[in-house]
Motif scaffolding. Sequence first.
Motif, mmCIF file in Angstrom:
data_model
loop_
_atom_site.group_PDB
_atom_site.id
_atom_site.type_symbol
_atom_site.label_atom_id
_atom_site.label_comp_id
_atom_site.label_asym_id
_atom_site.label_seq_id
_atom_site.Cartn_x
_atom_site.Cartn_y
_atom_site.Cartn_z
ATOM 1 N N UNK A 64 -11.393 -1.808 3.177
ATOM 2 C CA UNK A 64 -11.276 -0.120 3.498
ATOM 3 C C UNK A 64 -9.743 0.210 2.963
ATOM 4 N N UNK A 65 -8.907 -0.558 2.641
ATOM 5 C CA UNK A 65 -7.620 -0.422 2.049
ATOM 6 C C UNK A 65 -7.327 -0.719 0.673
ATOM 7 N N UNK A 66 -8.762 -0.713 -0.063
ATOM 8 C CA UNK A 66 -8.569 -0.669 -1.489
ATOM 9 C C UNK A 66 -8.193 0.661 -1.838
ATOM 10 N N UNK A 67 -7.828 0.847 -3.231
ATOM 11 C CA UNK A 67 -7.396 2.069 -3.730
ATOM 12 C C UNK A 67 -8.422 3.270 -3.461
ATOM 13 N N UNK A 68 -8.340 4.193 -2.666
ATOM 14 C CA UNK A 68 -9.431 5.477 -2.716
ATOM 15 C C UNK A 68 -9.737 5.252 -1.304
ATOM 16 N N UNK A 69 -9.600 4.063 -0.515
ATOM 17 C CA UNK A 69 -10.031 4.182 0.928
ATOM 18 C C UNK A 69 -9.509 5.016 1.761
ATOM 19 N N UNK A 70 -10.218 5.609 2.655
ATOM 20 C CA UNK A 70 -9.612 6.326 3.695
ATOM 21 C C UNK A 70 -10.156 5.870 4.974
ATOM 22 N N UNK A 71 -9.118 5.793 6.100
ATOM 23 C CA UNK A 71 -9.179 5.261 7.389
ATOM 24 C C UNK A 71 -8.551 6.320 8.345
ATOM 25 N N UNK A 72 -8.859 5.946 9.619
ATOM 26 C CA UNK A 72 -8.310 6.850 10.521
ATOM 27 C C UNK A 72 -6.645 6.388 10.856
ATOM 28 N N UNK A 73 -5.930 7.264 10.535
ATOM 29 C CA UNK A 73 -4.553 6.997 10.656
ATOM 30 C C UNK A 73 -4.229 6.418 12.023
ATOM 31 N N UNK A 74 -4.796 6.770 13.222
ATOM 32 C CA UNK A 74 -4.439 6.205 14.644
ATOM 33 C C UNK A 74 -4.825 4.684 14.704
ATOM 34 N N UNK A 75 -5.388 4.141 13.689
ATOM 35 C CA UNK A 75 -5.737 2.772 13.912
ATOM 36 C C UNK A 75 -4.826 2.034 13.104
ATOM 37 N N UNK A 76 -3.573 2.596 12.314
ATOM 38 C CA UNK A 76 -2.839 1.792 11.450
ATOM 39 C C UNK A 76 -1.705 1.559 11.947
ATOM 40 N N UNK A 77 -0.843 0.517 11.455
ATOM 41 C CA UNK A 77 0.848 0.431 11.901
ATOM 42 C C UNK A 77 1.480 1.696 11.241
ATOM 43 N N UNK B 115 -4.985 7.783 3.569
ATOM 44 C CA UNK B 115 -5.780 7.670 2.355
ATOM 45 C C UNK B 115 -4.862 6.686 1.310
ATOM 46 N N UNK B 116 -5.567 5.699 0.791
ATOM 47 C CA UNK B 116 -4.980 4.667 0.092
ATOM 48 C C UNK B 116 -4.643 5.288 -1.481
ATOM 49 N N UNK B 117 -3.590 5.582 -1.650
ATOM 50 C CA UNK B 117 -3.079 5.974 -3.097
ATOM 51 C C UNK B 117 -3.077 5.081 -4.285
ATOM 52 N N UNK C 16 0.953 -1.285 0.128
ATOM 53 C CA UNK C 16 0.143 0.038 0.077
ATOM 54 C C UNK C 16 0.872 1.236 -0.010
ATOM 55 N N UNK C 17 0.672 2.223 -1.046
ATOM 56 C CA UNK C 17 1.066 3.723 -0.847
ATOM 57 C C UNK C 17 -0.089 4.394 -0.298
ATOM 58 N N UNK C 18 0.221 5.118 0.736
ATOM 59 C CA UNK C 18 -0.664 5.965 1.294
ATOM 60 C C UNK C 18 -0.437 7.465 1.387
ATOM 61 N N UNK C 19 -1.245 8.366 1.494
ATOM 62 C CA UNK C 19 -1.230 9.801 2.003
ATOM 63 C C UNK C 19 -1.541 9.849 3.217
ATOM 64 N N UNK C 20 -0.918 10.464 4.263
ATOM 65 C CA UNK C 20 -0.971 10.480 5.644
ATOM 66 C C UNK C 20 -1.308 11.970 6.282
ATOM 67 N N UNK C 21 -1.718 12.905 5.209
ATOM 68 C CA UNK C 21 -1.845 14.276 5.747
ATOM 69 C C UNK C 21 -2.992 14.352 6.589
ATOM 70 N N UNK C 22 -3.340 15.535 7.145
ATOM 71 C CA UNK C 22 -4.309 15.830 7.900
ATOM 72 C C UNK C 22 -4.846 14.733 9.010
ATOM 73 N N UNK C 23 -3.991 13.858 9.377
ATOM 74 C CA UNK C 23 -4.264 12.831 10.221
ATOM 75 C C UNK C 23 -5.258 11.619 9.822
ATOM 76 N N UNK C 24 -5.285 11.459 8.526
ATOM 77 C CA UNK C 24 -5.920 10.462 7.883
ATOM 78 C C UNK C 24 -5.041 9.614 7.172
#
Length: 387
Positions: free
Chosen positions: A65-78, A55-57, A45-53
């Motif tokens: 939730x981790x498919x392309x375009x998905x957005x989850x809470x950053x605090x719940x990720x490794x 986002x799967x790029x 996964x390549x992600x964008x992590x700005x603004x505390x989110x």
Amino acid sequence: MSRDTVRSDPFKSLLQLTSSDLDTDERLRKAIDVGREYLGVDNGVLSYTGDGRYEVVETNIESGPYAQGGVVDLDGTWCRHVVESGEPLGFAEAADSEYRDDVALETTGLHCYVGAAVDIDGEMYGTLCFSDAEPRDDPITDAERGLVSILAEWVGSELERQKHYAELREQNERLDEFAGIVAHDLRNPLSGAIGFTELAQDHVSGQVSEFLDRVQGALGRMESMIAECLMLAKEGTDVGERTQVDLERVVRDAWDTVRTRNATLSVEVEAGTTVLADEMRLQRLFENLFRNCVEHGGPDVAVTVTGDSHGFAVSDDGPGLPADVEHALTAADADNIKSFGLGLLVVQRVISGHGWDLAVDSDADGTRFVVSDVNAAEPVHEALAAD
């Protein structure tokens, strides 16, 4: 590329990917595959992590939730650990590591993880990570962490390049818009001022006529500067399609368009000489060289053009160029070239856009502009067509 190839030499796979003609999105997907196959895990996964989110790029994951375009809470990720520290993180089994009680184990269900930060222009963009719901038998090695870091740097470079290209396209669009404004909103009233000044000159004499002559000269100079600005805006880029242009013909056409006063032209070009060029830009080059010869060499300057299949030269018997301008032209120093007039900057841009070489020889007896390597290389579009 085969899985065995990636496992044995991931750097070779990355080098092949770098030299490929794929677009940026395809390169990123391939880079993710290189990492997954080398590490032996399911997800990349390549992600964008700005603004505390988070986002799967780009990813190979097709749903959830981790498919392309998905957005989850950053605090719940490794990946939040990578974002917080800026350092790579990796473990083969979360339950056997210091992260055994981490919230990410529950929210993601991923037991195996390796991730690194992706930076663009010196700032963190996001993360590149590889993971699996199943633990990996072998521990994550320093070499594997290092590879993920290298992949993240490579991905950052690709994204940075894409960003800069987008910015360049936007700048070119603004430049085109500006050129349109200059061409219409400035040229139209200027043409009116020139016309009415000419009418007024027919009805006055003496000192008033002299004043109007000066006005007319200033308006003419403004018209030339606008034309030069437009040429820089439209012709200061790399040249695409080229044709074989008859050198002597384009020289004489350019001379006919310039106000040469009492200047004379001698053309000493080998019969049948052609130049592989954008014909209109080549003519602009000669027009600006001729204009420079007349403006700075005097109304009776003698201009000579020589040429063969390897290049051409424009010489005059004027007083010569200042040393700093001569140096600026050969060094492509735009700021100093502009101090001597936009016309010479157009010359430099047309030459560099074609990939030609420029040499300038100037002294008290005159100036000689030498353009070489005009037919030295096949243009890119023809090379591609031949493949």
